[in-house]
Each structure stands twice: as structure tokens, then as C-alpha cells.
Motif scaffolding. Structure first.
Motif, mmCIF file in Angstrom:
data_model
loop_
_atom_site.group_PDB
_atom_site.id
_atom_site.type_symbol
_atom_site.label_atom_id
_atom_site.label_comp_id
_atom_site.label_asym_id
_atom_site.label_seq_id
_atom_site.Cartn_x
_atom_site.Cartn_y
_atom_site.Cartn_z
ATOM 1 N N LEU A 138 0.833 -1.196 0.000
ATOM 2 C CA LEU A 138 0.000 0.000 0.000
ATOM 3 C C LEU A 138 0.873 1.252 0.000
ATOM 4 O O LEU A 138 2.021 1.230 0.461
ATOM 5 N N CYS A 171 -7.083 -5.939 2.990
ATOM 6 C CA CYS A 171 -7.799 -4.672 2.787
ATOM 7 C C CYS A 171 -9.215 -4.745 3.344
ATOM 8 O O CYS A 171 -9.713 -3.765 3.933
ATOM 9 N N ILE A 222 -9.621 -2.447 -4.302
ATOM 10 C CA ILE A 222 -9.399 -3.819 -3.826
ATOM 11 C C ILE A 222 -9.584 -4.812 -4.963
ATOM 12 O O ILE A 222 -8.805 -5.775 -5.103
ATOM 13 N N LEU A 268 -9.093 2.499 0.267
ATOM 14 C CA LEU A 268 -9.415 1.085 0.029
ATOM 15 C C LEU A 268 -10.858 0.932 -0.450
ATOM 16 O O LEU A 268 -11.715 0.324 0.208
#
Length: 656
Positions: A613, A636, A624, A619
Motif C-alpha cells: 500500500l 484490505c 481492492i 481502500l
């Protein structure tokens, strides 16, 4: 032939009687050294068949050696007294004591045990047996004191009873029998020259210079020594023992005032009208109001006791003499009082369990009648006589006297030092889920009266000394953050000790993750594992009573929007209800279920744990879904499923 033998027997008998008679005369006026010499002459001329006389003279010889501090010789004399059947079992007790002073603990145990079979209620024998049993353990487990022979303060004879002149640590006065002492005579008690008072000074580099006789009119042709000074160093109290060939003369305390470097004519301090008592070993209380001393005057507990005499300015108290009582004094001998850095009373005694002879004890007064008394142990104490301790002002270091390892019983000065006990508290102050806060401030309050505040270093760290045995409350603060608290009880461990306490401060402007909050699957019910984290949140709110917060529950994007919203709301309300049950006011809490509306935004700190990340990533479902690694996708989802709180305001009831 018969006439010759008879003449020889009569000659030996007369020689023996003459020596014994001389010994009795010397002993009557406390001239024990000369008395022991005469008894020894007489003993050698007594036939071994005359067991009764041999036992009697051996006993007298032992008494002289005991009273002149020669335990090795005393042990041999008492051994002969016992062997030849001396009728008084005290000979066995004194033999045991002498063996204890020699460090022959096994023999001492045997002798004490045999004596207790005859006199089972004798307290001093019980103390002696306990001493003989535990002395070996004391030697194996010494304290942290560092002890060395003070070569710079010792001469070629006895040197004893060092004393700093008030608060001045550059000058020390000692008692010595070195050859330069005043007068030409030898003490009939010790066989050495009569003692005088000597002064030793430090130079600019802190090195002790040559010891010289103290200037002024203090030293006499008699025994002078064992001194003490008033806190201002202007008045000296010391012991003088005047001798007389015809009758006993007892030790007395004298006083002298200083004029520049010289001491004026000494005057006797009249403590009591009891002229058959000795008064010795003066010590001045830290406030300068009392003269503590050793005496065998009437009204004591037996042997030598520690007393005190008022020397302050109050007319109402003038002339008061007090025995320190059975809380300090025993049937044995308590003597050589002194005061430690924190006002503790130190003294030497053979009436408590010790390592042999006189041991040094520390006594702290708890109330008018109760003292906490402890043997300060090896290596300060030994199987010899240990006494005459003096402390450098405010420090657990200084000098004391011991005759350890000297077969003649001569005294020598030793230095001692207790290495400083350093207890340190350290840690960091930082943002919860973030980095260090160099602007942080820590407030520290202790039950010893400590009340202080201090900042932290640029990396958010701090380090501060704490006092052993003290309880502390610490508050971590920083502008823009809620306060957090830590507690510490520093233990009483001797030596270096470190403690760590960190402060993770929740931000007032950003949401704060509540770690380890778990719910039952597909429900809003909190699991038992969640209570620890929520209880910490309760403490945080109690510590910050003017803060109101929003409890926000979040879900991942799996499931319908409506379902996730309802589940999240129910979970947020579960947290609020738990906090209310724990006493948090309902008005301070707001429950909001966000569902999947607010996916997690990645912080710099998160990238350290999740390298895939980047700071600023959000997210979202699209982010995702685009990930190829299934494990990363699940991580996530876990980050999105979270419970956070956000500070709404910090002025709740602030102005009421």
C-alpha cells in the motif's frame, strides 16, 4: 632431696601468688593489659594438678583479654578455664563469644549450645547462637557496600573513631595511639600509648595529607578520642579517660570550642551526678539539640546503653537525660552512636544477632516507642569489632573502625561506600497509529511529594530518574491530542533498574482506531475479547472528562449497502451501550454506522506493515478488486472492517 623439692614447691607457689596478687591489683583499677601479664605469669607457675586455681586464674586472664579487646587470647584463656572446671558457666558463654569474634563459627555454635543446655533462658546466648549460625550466610551474601582499608588515615598503632568536622568533608578527626601522642606512658588497658586526637586534611586534588595532632588544648597525657562535632563544626565533644594507679577512673565527655584552626581548653560536660558511671562516645543529633552518648549509668537495660542529653537552647528542656529504651538497648552493649544521611541512628552492639564482637546497626524511628533496626551486614560488619562510623554529609559513604584480622586486637580505619541506586524511567510519547510527538509534555506526581513536568526529545523519547519504592502517576499530553495516563510503582531493588512507560495519544482531529474490537459473526454482539480495549477507552474518557466522541462502525463492501449500514449501526450502538454501562455519560457518546461508506485511507504508518500500500490510497471496492493477490485483498477487507472514535468537542461541561 626432700627439702630441695619442698623449697622448690614453696618458691613456685609464692611466685604464683605474688603474680596473681599483682594481677588482682591491676584489674581492680581496670588496667587490664598489665593484669593479664601478671595472671599469665602466675598461671604458668601453677601445677596442672591444681585444677581449681588454674581454672580461676585462666578465668581472670580471659576477663582481662576480653575487656582489652583481644578475642584470640581471650578464647584461649576461657578454654582453659572451662577445661579445668571453672564453676561459673559464664566462662563457657564468654568462650563462645570469643570464638565468634575469631570467626570460628562451628566452635562457637557448639559452645553456645552447651551453655544453653545449662541456662536455656539466657537471651544473650540465644542471640550468640543465632549469630554463629547466620554469619556464614552474611559473608556469602554481602551487601552492596564497598569496603577498603583507609591507608591514608592509619598509622602503625590503633586508629579509630573518624569524624568529619560538621559539614566540612575536607577535614577529618581521628583517634590514634601512634607514637607522636602526648605523654610517655603506656595504657595499662591496651599496652599502647594513650590516644590523642589527630587531624587529616584533603588537598585541592582531594588527596588526604599527612595526619597531624589536632591544634589547641584538647589532647592531654590521658586517653582522648571518640569525638563528634556540632553541625556548624565550631564545637567538639570528645571522650577522655583519666587513669589513676589507686582507684578506677571512668570515662567522661568533654567539650571544646574552636577558634579559627585551634581548639580551646576542654571542659567536662556534667550529665549526671552518678560518678561511678562512664560517659563516652558522643554524637550530636542532626538538629544540634541533643548529645547522644554511651553509658552504664543506673536506669539502663544492662551493659552499656545509648542515652541522650539535651544541649539545645530551650530552658524548659535543660538538663534532660533520656535512655533510648528497650526499643534500642539490650542486655548487651550498645555504643558508638552516629547519624546517617537521612537522620537514621547508627550504633554498634553485641546484643543483637551479628557476625561477632560489635556489629554496626541502622535504626529508623517509626514512632515514640518503635524503631526499625537492621544489621547493615557484610562487608561493613565482620567477626571482629566494627564501630565508630561516620558519614560524609548527605551521602552513604565515609569511614568506620574495625579490628578485623588483627590478632593484637588493634583498631584500624576503613572506608565504605554504598554505590548509588539508580532507577530510571524511560519511554516515548507518540500519536496513536502515528509517529513521535516532539511537542509532548509529561507531568509526573509521586507519593513522596514529587510534582514535576518535563518535555521530550525530538524523537519523542524521555528519560528521568525515579526513587525506589515510590508510586508515580504520569500524564502524557500534547496540544491537539487527548491525554493518556500511566502508573509506576518503583520497586525497592538495589542496584540499577529501568522501567518503560509509553504514551500513545489519540488525535483530536482524526479518527482513532480502537484495536481488538470483535463482534459475533453477522451480528452486533461484542465478544469477550473486546472488553479489554473498551475498558481502556473508558479510562481514556475518564481522564478527558470534557471530550465527547463519535463511535463509528465500518464494514467492507461485501453485502448490500443497506445491510451493511444496519449492521454497522447496531455494532456502533453496542459499543456505546457498553461504555454507558461502565459509567460514561450518554450525552458524551454518539453512535454512527457507516457501513461501507467510508473506506479506509492509508496512512504512512500503515505502509510500514503493508508494503503493497501507498500513503493516500483509499481502500475502495475498485482499488481492492484491482489487486491480483487474494491475501492482499483480504487484508484490505480487514482494514475496512473497523471500529473508530472521533473526538467531536473538548468543551463538554467545561464552563458549567
Amino acid at each position: 632431696m626432700i627439702i630441695t623439692v619442698l623449697t622448690l614447691i614453696l618458691t613456685v607457689s609464692c611466685g604464683s601468688e605474688k603474680a596473681i596478687r599483682k594481677g588482682d591489683q591491676y584489674a581492680a583499677v581496670m588496667e587490664y593489659y598489665e593484669a593479664a601479664r601478671e595472671y599469665k605469669k602466675g598461671y604458668r607457675k601453677i601445677s596442672p594438678k591444681n585444677r581449681k586455681l588454674r581454672a580461676e586464674v585462666a578465668w581472670k586472664m580471659g576477663e582481662c583479654y576480653r575487656k582489652s579487646n583481644s578475642p584470640v587470647l581471650a578464647a584461649g584463656a576461657y578454654q582453659n578455664a572451662v577445661r579445668y572446671g571453672y564453676p561459673d558457666s559464664t566462662a563457657l558463654l564468654y568462650l563462645a563469644n570469643a570464638q565468634l569474634q575469631k570467626g570460628d563459627y562451628k566452635a562457637a555454635q557448639k559452645s553456645f549450645t552447651e551453655f544453653l543446655e545449662k541456662c536455656p533462658d539466657n537471651r544473650m546466648a540465644k542471640v550468640g547462637l543465632q549469630s554463629a549460625i547466620q554469619s556464614a550466610d552474611w559473608k556469602k551474601n554481602p551487601t552492596r557496600y564497598i569496603v577498603k582499608k583507609a591507608k591514608e588515615l592509619n598509622g602503625q598503632r590503633s586508629d579509630l573513631c573518624p569524624a568529619y568536622i560538621g559539614e566540612d568533608t575536607t577535614m577529618i578527626v581521628t583517634t590514634s595511639t601512634r607514637k607522636e601522642s602526648t605523654g610517655d606512658g603506656l595504657s595499662s588497658i591496651t599496652g599502647q600509648k594513650y590516644a590523642d586526637l589527630y587531624l587529616t586534611k584533603r588537598d585541592e586534588k582531594g588527596k588526604w595529607q599527612k595526619t597531624e595532632k589536632i591544634e589547641g588544648e584538647v589532647n592531654s597525657e590521658f586517653e582522648d578520642g571518640a569525638c563528634a562535632f556540632t553541625p556548624d563544626g565550631k564545637t567538639m565533644y570528645f571522650t577522655r579517660c583519666v587513669t589513676d594507679d589507686h582507684y578506677p577512673r571512668y570515662a567522661a565527655i568533654y567539650r571544646s570550642n574552636r577558634s579559627e584552626a585551634s581548639w580551646g581548653k576542654a571542659e567536662k560536660v556534667v550529665i549526671s551526678n552518678d560518678t561511678l558511671a562512664l560517659y563516652a562516645h558522643p554524637a550530636i543529633s542532626p538538629d544540634g539539640e541533643w548529645l547522644y552518648f554511651t553509658s552504664d549509668m543506673a536506669g539502663g537495660s544492662g551493659g552499656l546503653d545509648i542515652w541522650r542529653f539535651y544541649i539545645g537552647r530551650s530552658m524548659a528542656m535543660e538538663g534532660i537525660v533520656e535512655n533510648l529504651g528497650e526499643a534500642i538497648n539490650t542486655e548487651g552493649n550498645e555504643q558508638f552512636p552516629a547519624f546517617g544521611p537521612q537522620g537514621e541512628l547508627f550504633f554498634s552492639s553485641d546484643g543483637y544477632p551479628g557476625m561477632g564482637g560489635l556489629d554496626i546497626f541502622s535504626a529508623t524511628q517509626l514512632n515514640d516507642s518503635t524503631w526499625n533496626i537492621s544489621n547493615i551486614g557484610a562487608p561493613v560488619n565482620s567477626n571482629g569489632d566494627d564501630f565508630g562510623i561516620t558519614f560524609a554529609p548527605g551521602l552513604y559513604r565515609g569511614y568506620f573502625t574495625s579490628n578485623r584480622g588483627d590478632a593484637r586486637g588493634w583498631d584500624h580505619i576503613y572506608s565504605f561506600m554504598l554505590p548509588e541506586t539508580v532507577h530510571t524511567l524511560y519511554g516515548w510519547i507518540y500519536e496513536k497509529d502515528g509517529y513521535e510527538l516532539p511537542e509532548g509534555i509529561i507531568h509526573m506526581i509521586g507519593n513522596d511529594g514529587t510534582n514535576t513536568s518535563f518535555g521530550v526529545m525530538k524523537d519523542g523519547s524521555y528519560k528521568v530518574r525515579v526513587t525506589p519504592g515510590v508510586e508515580y502517576v504520569l500524564l502524557g499530553t500534547c496540544k491537539g491530542y487527548l491525554n493518556t495516563m500511566q502508573e509506576l510503582k518503583a520497586d525497592t531493588t538495589e542496584g540499577t533498574r529501568e522501567y518503560q512507560r509509553d504514551f500513545a495519544l489519540p488525535s483530536i482531529t482524526r479518527p482513532v482506531l480502537i484495536d481488538n474490537i470483535y463482534y459475533e459473526y453477522d451480528k452486533a454482539t461484542l465478544t469477550a475479547e473486546s472488553t479489554a480495549a473498551l475498558d481502556e477507552l473508558v479510562k481514556l474518557l475518564e481522564l478527558n472528562p470534557n471530550a465527547t466522541i463519535e463511535l463509528g462502525a465500518h464494514c467492507d463492501f461485501r453485502g448490500s449497502d443497506g445491510y451493511n449500514k444496519r449492521l454497522a449501526q447496531a455494532r456502533a450502538e453496542s459499543v456505546v451501550n457498553y461504555l454507558i454501562e461502565k459509567g460514561v455519560e450518554q450525552e458524551r457518546l454518539t453512535a454512527v454506522g457507516y457501513g461501507e461508506e467510508k473506506p479506509k485511507e492509508v496512512t504512512k504508518k500503515m505502509t510500514e506493515k503493508y508494503p503493497f500500500l501507498k500513503e493516500g490510497d483509499v481502500l475502495t471496492e475498485a482499488f481492492i478488486t484491482a489487486l491480483e493477490d487474494e491475501e492482499q485483498k483480504e487484508q484490505c477487507h480487514q482494514l475496512n472492517r473497523r471500529t473508530e472514535f472521533q473526538v467531536l468537542r473538548t468543551t463538554y461541561k467545561l464552563y458549567e
